[in-house]
Structures are given as structure tokens and as C-alpha cells.
Design a protein around this motif. Structure first.
Motif, PDB file in Angstrom:
ATOM      1  N   ASP A 198       0.922  -1.328   0.062  1.00  0.00           N
ATOM      2  CA  ASP A 198       0.038   0.161   0.015  1.00  0.00           C
ATOM      3  C   ASP A 198       0.697   1.209   0.057  1.00  0.00           C
ATOM      4  OD1 ASP A 198      -2.358  -1.559   0.039  1.00  0.00           O
ATOM      5  OD2 ASP A 198      -2.504  -1.561   2.274  1.00  0.00           O
ATOM      6  N   ALA A 199       2.141   1.324   0.374  1.00  0.00           N
ATOM      7  CA  ALA A 199       2.819   2.282   0.255  1.00  0.00           C
ATOM      8  C   ALA A 199       3.696   2.562  -0.908  1.00  0.00           C
ATOM      9  CB  ALA A 199       4.044   2.178   1.720  1.00  0.00           C
ATOM     10  N   LEU A 200       3.692   1.708  -1.556  1.00  0.00           N
ATOM     11  CA  LEU A 200       4.514   1.738  -2.994  1.00  0.00           C
ATOM     12  C   LEU A 200       3.396   2.208  -4.195  1.00  0.00           C
ATOM     13  CD1 LEU A 200       5.952  -2.009  -3.095  1.00  0.00           C
ATOM     14  CD2 LEU A 200       7.033   0.186  -2.539  1.00  0.00           C
ATOM     15  N   PRO A 201       4.043   2.955  -4.944  1.00  0.00           N
ATOM     16  CA  PRO A 201       3.450   3.564  -6.292  1.00  0.00           C
ATOM     17  C   PRO A 201       3.077   2.464  -6.890  1.00  0.00           C
ATOM     18  CG  PRO A 201       5.957   4.083  -6.414  1.00  0.00           C
ATOM     19  CD  PRO A 201       5.372   3.534  -4.960  1.00  0.00           C
ATOM     20  N   GLN A 202       2.086   2.610  -7.685  1.00  0.00           N
ATOM     21  CA  GLN A 202       1.396   1.737  -8.700  1.00  0.00           C
ATOM     22  C   GLN A 202       2.117   1.131  -9.647  1.00  0.00           C
ATOM     23  OE1 GLN A 202      -2.055   0.879  -8.081  1.00  0.00           O
ATOM     24  NE2 GLN A 202      -1.270  -0.803  -9.081  1.00  0.00           N
ATOM     25  N   LEU A 231       6.693  -5.155  -9.368  1.00  0.00           N
ATOM     26  CA  LEU A 231       6.780  -6.577  -8.157  1.00  0.00           C
ATOM     27  C   LEU A 231       6.024  -7.706  -8.495  1.00  0.00           C
ATOM     28  CD1 LEU A 231       7.817  -7.509  -5.649  1.00  0.00           C
ATOM     29  CD2 LEU A 231       5.804  -6.324  -4.446  1.00  0.00           C
ATOM     30  N   TYR A 232       4.876  -7.367  -9.125  1.00  0.00           N
ATOM     31  CA  TYR A 232       3.843  -8.428  -9.599  1.00  0.00           C
ATOM     32  C   TYR A 232       4.550  -9.034 -10.926  1.00  0.00           C
ATOM     33  CZ  TYR A 232      -0.070  -6.632  -6.784  1.00  0.00           C
ATOM     34  OH  TYR A 232      -0.991  -6.462  -5.962  1.00  0.00           O
ATOM     35  N   THR A 233       5.372  -8.473 -11.645  1.00  0.00           N
ATOM     36  CA  THR A 233       6.067  -9.055 -13.056  1.00  0.00           C
ATOM     37  C   THR A 233       6.975  -9.939 -12.401  1.00  0.00           C
ATOM     38  OG1 THR A 233       5.586  -6.914 -14.165  1.00  0.00           O
ATOM     39  CG2 THR A 233       7.212  -8.284 -15.101  1.00  0.00           C
ATOM     40  N   ILE A 234       7.853  -9.681 -11.262  1.00  0.00           N
ATOM     41  CA  ILE A 234       8.921 -10.203 -10.908  1.00  0.00           C
ATOM     42  C   ILE A 234       8.238 -11.654 -10.189  1.00  0.00           C
ATOM     43  CG2 ILE A 234      10.568 -10.516  -9.288  1.00  0.00           C
ATOM     44  CD1 ILE A 234      11.135  -7.508  -9.493  1.00  0.00           C
ATOM     45  N   LEU A 235       7.052 -11.425  -9.475  1.00  0.00           N
ATOM     46  CA  LEU A 235       6.624 -12.381  -8.849  1.00  0.00           C
ATOM     47  C   LEU A 235       5.650 -13.475  -9.782  1.00  0.00           C
ATOM     48  CD1 LEU A 235       4.730 -10.547  -5.632  1.00  0.00           C
ATOM     49  CD2 LEU A 235       6.778 -12.090  -5.830  1.00  0.00           C
ATOM     50  N   LEU A 236       5.475 -12.927 -10.860  1.00  0.00           N
ATOM     51  CA  LEU A 236       4.732 -13.887 -11.988  1.00  0.00           C
ATOM     52  C   LEU A 236       5.798 -14.735 -12.410  1.00  0.00           C
ATOM     53  CD1 LEU A 236       2.296 -14.651 -13.747  1.00  0.00           C
ATOM     54  CD2 LEU A 236       2.993 -12.705 -15.198  1.00  0.00           C
ATOM     55  N   TYR A 237       6.775 -14.111 -12.941  1.00  0.00           N
ATOM     56  CA  TYR A 237       8.114 -14.798 -13.420  1.00  0.00           C
ATOM     57  C   TYR A 237       8.486 -15.698 -12.447  1.00  0.00           C
ATOM     58  CZ  TYR A 237      12.578 -15.920 -15.274  1.00  0.00           C
ATOM     59  OH  TYR A 237      13.768 -16.421 -15.617  1.00  0.00           O
ATOM     60  N   LEU A 238       8.981 -15.526 -11.475  1.00  0.00           N
ATOM     61  CA  LEU A 238       9.221 -16.384 -10.121  1.00  0.00           C
ATOM     62  C   LEU A 238       8.092 -17.563 -10.050  1.00  0.00           C
ATOM     63  CD1 LEU A 238      10.790 -14.186  -7.589  1.00  0.00           C
ATOM     64  CD2 LEU A 238      11.986 -15.764  -9.320  1.00  0.00           C
ATOM     65  N   PHE A 239       6.815 -17.506  -9.988  1.00  0.00           N
ATOM     66  CA  PHE A 239       5.996 -18.377  -9.708  1.00  0.00           C
ATOM     67  C   PHE A 239       5.742 -19.362 -10.813  1.00  0.00           C
ATOM     68  CE2 PHE A 239       1.585 -19.681  -9.918  1.00  0.00           C
ATOM     69  CZ  PHE A 239       1.348 -20.650  -8.545  1.00  0.00           C
ATOM     70  N   LEU A 275     -10.671 -16.246 -12.973  1.00  0.00           N
ATOM     71  CA  LEU A 275     -10.049 -15.501 -11.604  1.00  0.00           C
ATOM     72  C   LEU A 275     -11.084 -14.533 -11.113  1.00  0.00           C
ATOM     73  CD1 LEU A 275      -6.392 -15.266 -12.474  1.00  0.00           C
ATOM     74  CD2 LEU A 275      -7.279 -17.145 -11.311  1.00  0.00           C
ATOM     75  N   THR A 276     -11.420 -13.640 -11.829  1.00  0.00           N
ATOM     76  CA  THR A 276     -12.399 -12.477 -11.405  1.00  0.00           C
ATOM     77  C   THR A 276     -13.725 -12.677 -11.840  1.00  0.00           C
ATOM     78  OG1 THR A 276     -12.135 -11.209 -13.246  1.00  0.00           O
ATOM     79  CG2 THR A 276     -10.421 -11.140 -11.649  1.00  0.00           C
ATOM     80  N   LEU A 277     -14.258 -13.717 -12.586  1.00  0.00           N
ATOM     81  CA  LEU A 277     -15.591 -13.773 -13.067  1.00  0.00           C
ATOM     82  C   LEU A 277     -15.931 -12.425 -13.850  1.00  0.00           C
ATOM     83  CD1 LEU A 277     -17.544 -15.400 -10.057  1.00  0.00           C
ATOM     84  CD2 LEU A 277     -16.273 -16.351 -12.172  1.00  0.00           C
ATOM     85  N   GLN A 278     -14.892 -11.576 -14.319  1.00  0.00           N
ATOM     86  CA  GLN A 278     -15.382 -10.471 -15.215  1.00  0.00           C
ATOM     87  C   GLN A 278     -14.638 -10.656 -16.622  1.00  0.00           C
ATOM     88  OE1 GLN A 278     -14.098  -7.359 -12.923  1.00  0.00           O
ATOM     89  NE2 GLN A 278     -16.131  -7.406 -11.381  1.00  0.00           N
ATOM     90  N   VAL A 279     -15.265  -9.926 -17.801  1.00  0.00           N
ATOM     91  CA  VAL A 279     -14.579  -9.826 -18.980  1.00  0.00           C
ATOM     92  C   VAL A 279     -14.485  -8.064 -19.438  1.00  0.00           C
ATOM     93  CG1 VAL A 279     -14.618 -10.340 -21.473  1.00  0.00           C
ATOM     94  CG2 VAL A 279     -15.576 -12.023 -19.580  1.00  0.00           C
ATOM     95  N   THR A 280     -13.034  -7.780 -19.480  1.00  0.00           N
ATOM     96  CA  THR A 280     -12.982  -6.310 -19.770  1.00  0.00           C
ATOM     97  C   THR A 280     -12.358  -6.192 -21.077  1.00  0.00           C
ATOM     98  OG1 THR A 280     -10.849  -6.498 -18.944  1.00  0.00           O
ATOM     99  CG2 THR A 280     -12.559  -6.104 -17.237  1.00  0.00           C
ATOM    100  N   GLY A 281     -11.862  -7.144 -21.668  1.00  0.00           N
ATOM    101  CA  GLY A 281     -11.231  -7.024 -23.193  1.00  0.00           C
ATOM    102  C   GLY A 281      -9.906  -6.420 -22.949  1.00  0.00           C
ATOM    103  N   PRO A 304      -4.016  -4.157 -14.803  1.00  0.00           N
ATOM    104  CA  PRO A 304      -5.370  -3.681 -14.447  1.00  0.00           C
ATOM    105  C   PRO A 304      -6.374  -4.651 -13.937  1.00  0.00           C
ATOM    106  CG  PRO A 304      -4.104  -2.020 -15.617  1.00  0.00           C
ATOM    107  CD  PRO A 304      -3.393  -3.437 -15.907  1.00  0.00           C
ATOM    108  N   PRO A 305      -6.750  -5.489 -15.011  1.00  0.00           N
ATOM    109  CA  PRO A 305      -7.871  -6.477 -14.966  1.00  0.00           C
ATOM    110  C   PRO A 305      -7.388  -7.536 -13.582  1.00  0.00           C
ATOM    111  CG  PRO A 305      -6.742  -7.061 -16.985  1.00  0.00           C
ATOM    112  CD  PRO A 305      -6.173  -5.649 -16.421  1.00  0.00           C
ATOM    113  N   VAL A 306      -6.103  -7.730 -13.533  1.00  0.00           N
ATOM    114  CA  VAL A 306      -5.856  -8.889 -12.544  1.00  0.00           C
ATOM    115  C   VAL A 306      -5.781  -7.917 -11.312  1.00  0.00           C
ATOM    116  CG1 VAL A 306      -3.973 -10.343 -11.639  1.00  0.00           C
ATOM    117  CG2 VAL A 306      -4.452  -9.969 -14.071  1.00  0.00           C
ATOM    118  N   ALA A 307      -5.385  -6.808 -11.059  1.00  0.00           N
ATOM    119  CA  ALA A 307      -5.237  -6.059 -10.053  1.00  0.00           C
ATOM    120  C   ALA A 307      -6.542  -5.413  -9.235  1.00  0.00           C
ATOM    121  CB  ALA A 307      -4.268  -4.822 -10.105  1.00  0.00           C
ATOM    122  N   ARG A 308      -7.771  -5.747 -10.038  1.00  0.00           N
ATOM    123  CA  ARG A 308      -9.056  -5.356  -9.388  1.00  0.00           C
ATOM    124  C   ARG A 308      -9.580  -6.659  -8.478  1.00  0.00           C
ATOM    125  NH1 ARG A 308     -10.074  -4.212 -15.135  1.00  0.00           N
ATOM    126  NH2 ARG A 308      -9.253  -1.988 -15.353  1.00  0.00           N
TER     127      ARG A 308
END
Length: 410
Positions: A163-167, A173-181, A325-331, A382-386
Motif C-alpha cells: 500500500d505504500a508503493l506507487p502503482q 513487483l507483480y511482474t517479478i512474482l509472476l515470472y518466479l511463480f 479468476l475474477t468472473l469479469q470480462v474487460t477486453g 489492471p484487470p488482474v489487480a482489481r
């Protein structure tokens, strides 16, 4: 009915091997093409339901893994099987149901050149080079453990301050975590396939940070399992169809206008249209003028549309993943990959028509990675981060806490 991790894994294993048995003892014996495709409908339906075995509220990682392994990759392998193509049609694999089931159920492309071969790394190579490049099960396990340690460290030290980090820092950070996972999961599966079943799989990543073009990044660096599957299922069939249409059009034009070409030129055109490039896709090479040059231009257009169709199919697949994952389709996922398909086509045209204007390789790397990251911040994350990201973070932290508790109490 939604279940927990243990029951979900057991159900996935049982269902996937049942589907593999159905394909092995029934589907593959049918005539290839439409008969196999129609007979495979129950398998496609089963794969589409598997991610729903896990609870989306409490086991979202299970939803994602089931989608990627079965709904996406498993369906692609079945599609290829319908036309006698892909890893499941290898004679060595077909000789044993065990090998067939592993190949159909594991997120892997086997590496074969007449027999199973390993990625050779010289014995005298530096230890770091062997660690990064060797595809033996032991090196795969070592790499997975090291990446898991880094993943745990980021989850414990960086995610609590999200929450203290800029978007933009959060997305990095998510990109690094995705690659590692992703690499941990794929390399662990590869190690199991290698050690227990003797199957050597193709590497899944090849230093994405070294990519000097979008084509290199997507086709030869990032998640090669997906790119190879898309090449087999979408790119090559679409290119072959467009090439066949182009061939017929050019030959018809050359026959209707004999005054524009000599007999020798028309013969050369017909011969060139039946040559094949190194990757097995039909390609022609100009041996005359006018019609031959026109055909070569048409081939470039066909490549562009085939590549765009491939990126679009990848976008649809990622869109479906977001829906699970989200039950939403945003395109947004579809837009992200379509944009990259257009950009890759423009980049290829630039390299073909003005190669001397390309900047140095180090600049190309910076531009490539920068474009990927900026567009990911705009459309991919953004669609994942909602909401889904918070669920994934909570689940990963609960796993770590459970492991720490058992380790300390033990």
C-alpha cells in the motif's frame, strides 16, 4: 462442488488421466480431422470445468494452475492430436500410455530428435552457466529452490508494504512474482517428468531480459511453452491456409496473363511456390520478376496476418484466464496482445525495409522491455489487480505461514 487443495489436486489428477486414457484408447484411433475433433468435445468440456473444482475465494492459485495446464495447454495438445501433430503424436510417446498421459497432463513440450535428448552444457563450463542452462532434473530442482527462496523473501519483505508503493512499483513487483511463480511451477513439473518418466522437456524461458525485439521476446524468450503451442495451433495453420490461397491466386494470374511472363519465369514461379522454409511452413523465393516479387509481398502479408491471429488467440486465452479468476470480462487482455501483435508486425517491417536504421542492440533491448512493461501497466495488470491480486497475495502468504508453522513446530 468446490474443494480444498488436496481434494482439488486429486480430482484434477484423476480427471486429467481419465481424459488422457480416452484420447489414447479411442480418439487417436479415429480418422484425423473432424472425426477426432467431434470425439474430443467431452475432453474440451471437461478441461473447461476443471478450474472450477477449486474455490475461487480461497484457492485462486489452483484455479489459475488448472486453467493454464488443462483448459489452455491440454486443449491445445488435444487439438494437435486431432490432426496427428504435437507432442502427443510422437512415436516414442505413443508407445506407452504412461508417457502419453504425462505429456498430456504436464505443462511441457518434450524435446526429441529421433530420441530423447538433453540440452548439452559443457562439463567445463562455469558453475553459474551450468546452473542457469542445464536441463537435468537436479539443476531444475536447484533453480526452483533458489527461485522459491526469492519468492518467499519478496512475499515476506515487499508485499506487506504494498500500500505504500506507487502503482508502477507494484506492477513491477507483480511482474517479478509472476515470472518466479511460473518458472517454479514449470521447472518443477519438468524435473518430475525428467526424473520419474525419462522425459526431457524444452526450456520454458530463455533470459527474457536479453530480448532485443518484440519478436525475440515473445517467440524465443518468454514462456516458450505457450509460444510454441500457439505457433503449432494457430500460426502455422493460418499461414498455411493463407499461403495456399496466395499460391492459387498467383498461379491463376500467371496463367491468365501469359504475355507478362516468359514460360521459364512461370515454371520458376510454380517451383518456388512449393519450396519450404526451415521451419516447415511453405515459403517461396523470387526467381523472376513481377509475379514472383508480388508473391513474395503476399507472403509477407500472410505472415503478418498469421502472427496477428496468433496474438489475438493468446489475448482471448488470457481473457478467459481473467474471467476464471475474477468472473469479469474487460477486453483489456485481448487489447494488450493485439497491440503487441501489431507492434511486432511493424517492427518486422522496419527490420525488413530499413534495417540500417535500427538502433544499437542495447537500445533495442531497452525499448523492447520498456514497451512490454509500459503496455503491461496499461492493459495487462489492471484487470488482474482489481481484487484477484489481493486474493493471490493472501493465499501465498498463508502457504508461507503454514510452512513456517510446520517447520518451527517440527
Amino acid at each position: 462442488m468446490e474443494v480444498g487443495w488436496a481434494a482439488g489436486l486429486a480430482a484434477s489428477f484423476l480427471v486429467s488421466w481419465t481424459a488422457a486414457a480416452y484420447c489414447y484408447w479411442y480418439v487417436r484411433w479415429l480418422p484425423k480431422g473432424a472425426p477426432r475433433l467431434l470425439a474430443s468435445i467431452p475432453v474440451f468440456a471437461t478441461y473447461s470445468i476443471l478450474p472450477l473444482v477449486f474455490s475461487r475465494e480461497t484457492h485462486i492459485l489452483g484455479v489459475a494452475l488448472n486453467f493454464c495446464i488443462f483448459t489452455w495447454m491440454g486443449s491445445f495438445k488435444v487439438l494437435l492430436l486431432c490432426w496427428d501433430r504435437g507432442p502427443a503424436c510422437d512415436p516414442w510417446v505413443l508407445a506407452s500410455f504412461l508417457r502419453f498421459a504425462v505429456v498430456m497432463s504436464f505443462p511441457a513440450h518434450i524435446r526429441r530428435e529421433g530420441r530423447v535428448v538433453k540440452k548439452h552444457v559443457p562439463v567445463g563450463s562455469p558453475w553459474l552457466h551450468r546452473l542457469m542452462k542445464a536441463e537435468t532434473w537436479s539443476m531444475l530442482i536447484v533453480r526452483s529452490v533458489l527461485k522459491l527462496m526469492l519468492l518467499v523473501a519478496l512475499c515476506l519483505r515487499a508485499l506487506p508494504f504494498r500500500d505504500a508503493l506507487p502503482q508502477i512499483a507494484i506492477y513491477a513487483l507483480y511482474t517479478i512474482l509472476l515470472y518466479l511463480f511460473v518458472t517454479i511451477v514449470l521447472e518443477t513439473f519438468a524435473a518430475i517428468a525428467n526424473s520419474l518418466f525419462g522425459i526431457i522437456v524444452e526450456p520454458h524461458f530463455d533470459n527474457p531480459l536479453a530480448a532485443a525485439s518484440l519478436e525475440e521476446f515473445w517467440a524465443r524468450r518468454w514462456n516458450l511453452l505457450v509460444s510454441n503451442s500457439l505457433r503449432e495451433v494457430v500460426y502455422q495453420p493460418v499461414l498455411a491456409a493463407l499461403k495456399d490461397r496466395t499460391r492459387k491466386h498467383v498461379l491463376k494470374t500467371s496463367e491468365e496473363q501469359p504475355g507478362n511472363h516468359s514460360r521459364a519465369t512461370n515454371d520458376a514461379l510454380k517451383q518456388s511456390l512449393h519450396r519450404r522454409s526451415s521451419n516447415g511452413v511453405e515459403r517461396s523465393f523470387p526467381e523472376g520478376r513481377h509475379g514472383l516479387e508480388k508473391e513474395e509481398q503476399n507472403y509477407g502479408v500472410a505472415k503478418f496476418w498469421a502472427m496477428l491471429a496468433t496474438f489475438f488467440a493468446s489475448g482471448i486465452a488470457h481473457e478467459l484466464a481473467v474471467y476464471y479468476l475474477t468472473l469479469q470480462v474487460t477486453g483489456e487482455m485481448t487489447a494488450f496482445f493485439t497491440l503487441h501483435g501489431l507492434a511486432t508486425g511493424l517492427e518486422a517491417a522496419w527490420s525488413s525495409y530499413a534495417p540500417k536504421t535500427r538502433p544499437p542492440k542495447i537500445i533495442c533491448r531497452f525499448l523492447t522491455l520498456g514497451f512490454c512493461f509500459i503496455t503491461a501497466c496499461w492493459l495487462f495488470w489492471p484487470p488482474v489487480a482489481r481484487g484477484a491480486d489481493l486474493e493471490v497475495i493472501a493465499e501465498m502468504q498463508s502457504f508461507i505461514q503454514l510452512f513456517q508453522f510446520k517447520f518451527v513446530s517440527g
